[in-house]
Write an enzyme that holds these catalytic residues in place. Sequence first.
Site, PDB file in Angstrom:
ATOM      1  N   ASP A 132       0.848  -1.195   0.000  1.00 50.44           N
ATOM      2  CA  ASP A 132       0.000   0.000   0.000  1.00 50.44           C
ATOM      3  C   ASP A 132       0.882   1.243   0.000  1.00 50.44           C
ATOM      4  O   ASP A 132       1.503   1.578   1.018  1.00 50.44           O
ATOM      5  CB  ASP A 132      -0.917  -0.025   1.224  1.00 50.44           C
ATOM      6  CG  ASP A 132      -1.991   1.050   1.182  1.00 50.44           C
ATOM      7  OD1 ASP A 132      -1.860   1.996   0.380  1.00 50.44           O
ATOM      8  OD2 ASP A 132      -2.961   0.938   1.961  1.00 50.44           O
ATOM      9  N   HIS A 133       0.916   1.941  -1.120  1.00 53.10           N
ATOM     10  CA  HIS A 133       1.814   3.086  -1.265  1.00 53.10           C
ATOM     11  C   HIS A 133       1.361   4.304  -0.460  1.00 53.10           C
ATOM     12  O   HIS A 133       2.079   5.306  -0.384  1.00 53.10           O
ATOM     13  CB  HIS A 133       1.934   3.467  -2.746  1.00 53.10           C
ATOM     14  CG  HIS A 133       3.259   4.056  -3.117  1.00 53.10           C
ATOM     15  ND1 HIS A 133       4.373   3.964  -2.312  1.00 53.10           N
ATOM     16  CD2 HIS A 133       3.656   4.756  -4.206  1.00 53.10           C
ATOM     17  CE1 HIS A 133       5.392   4.576  -2.884  1.00 53.10           C
ATOM     18  NE2 HIS A 133       4.985   5.070  -4.039  1.00 53.10           N
ATOM     19  N   ARG A 134       0.208   4.221   0.182  1.00 52.76           N
ATOM     20  CA  ARG A 134      -0.211   5.323   1.062  1.00 52.76           C
ATOM     21  C   ARG A 134       0.693   5.407   2.288  1.00 52.76           C
ATOM     22  O   ARG A 134       0.928   6.502   2.822  1.00 52.76           O
ATOM     23  CB  ARG A 134      -1.665   5.132   1.518  1.00 52.76           C
ATOM     24  CG  ARG A 134      -2.710   5.197   0.421  1.00 52.76           C
ATOM     25  CD  ARG A 134      -4.092   4.944   0.992  1.00 52.76           C
ATOM     26  NE  ARG A 134      -4.167   3.632   1.651  1.00 52.76           N
ATOM     27  CZ  ARG A 134      -5.145   3.285   2.485  1.00 52.76           C
ATOM     28  NH1 ARG A 134      -6.110   4.130   2.780  1.00 52.76           N
ATOM     29  NH2 ARG A 134      -5.154   2.079   3.032  1.00 52.76           N
TER      30      ARG A 134
END
Length: 453
Positions: free
Chosen positions: A424-426
């Site tokens: 998850d690149h968040r």
Amino acid sequence: MSKFELKLPQMGESVAEATLTNWLKEVGDTIEMDEAVFEIATDKVDSEVPSEVDGVLLEKRFDVDDVIKVGEVVAVIQIDGDADDTTDDSSGEEMTHEEPAEVPAQELEAQMASVKESVSTATPDYSSSERFYSPLVKNIAKEENISMDELEAIVGTGKEGRVTKNDVMAYLENRSHGNQPQVQAAPQPEAKKETPVAPEPTKAAPEKPKESKVTLGAGDEVIPLSRMGKLIAHHMIESVSTSAHVQSFVEVDVTNVVKWRDKVKNAFQQREGEKLTFTPIFMEAVAMALKKYPMMNISLDGDKVIKKKNINLGMAAALPDGNLIVPVIKNADQLNLVGMAKTVNDLADRARNNKLKPDEIKDGTYTVTNVGSFGSVFGTPIINQPQVGILALGAIRKMPSVIETDQGEYIGIRSKMYLSHSYDHRVVNGALGGMFVKAVADYLEAWDINREI
């Protein structure tokens, strides 16, 4: 003769409805107390619902595949004797109102103190447990003042470890003889004053994707999605719309792992009675990498990061009907390789036979899926929410490779595979995502071919 209404019991704090999957009894069949009448399925696990009385099945209110809400009447059972306690006898008889007699002040104060004491005693809420208890068991527990802690500690002898009436009665008999330590109720926390919170701005709900109109041709077959298929489809769409998926891929030389397993697998099976597959080896490598990079073992809750204390590895398992389920290996970093192998084999076997318990498919903190078992070299798996990463294991293949030695370089045949890491690149940047999957690869490539198990 009287009738008893068998209702869908509370299956857990977060479960509001269930799907009826199978009737185990037909109208006219004799039913014994605590005998299973029908099977249900929730988004967590499948289970049987037992009868609370002896009798004969008189009526079935729902059909297979119907969705039933908790508390709805599913079946009507005819029982002998007087009407059961659940039926109110409101015959409309006039109630006579008598003038209350005068009560001495001291007696009145004693009565008020008794009422206060009874009110202050909290009734246990058995519905908050993820463990399934039949209504009969919960009624006995309430009548005998068995606390939630006591009920959770009772070892069940029913199917899949379910607590039966006999288990509760045996517990009560032991407790009356002083064989069971008394469990004290936890002190009630002081009420906290709620701080008013400003309402969050209303967000516009995302538009629902339009369903495509599919034209049916001659001979086309329409196959409705199963209940689990619908849940999987919903979870996959929800995950893609929630997490910013990014992938990293690493090629791994697992020659030493393959040679070591070939050397020890027969002796391991003879000694332990278990097959030694590659899965527990990979699970051990992932657990060690999560210990090294704990910020992969997290969840995102709004604008807060929840760093998980335990390393609970989800293990995606394919089911015979083509669906998927993810049993969880709890505290995977604390298992040795023998324990990991036994846990993996046990969960996989019970997953295929639909015998997993609710506790065994929840609280995962990171997931591993073996796409290589179907011949895939690598993949781009979808994150299992609310986790932030998932690792796909590709097929192990013999490949020509450049081998570096002190005497120079040469071409040799090596066993290699790809690790595909979706994250998850968040909350996980490329550096962390890449270092994590590289740590898994390094652990496997450094495998000791002389390791004892």
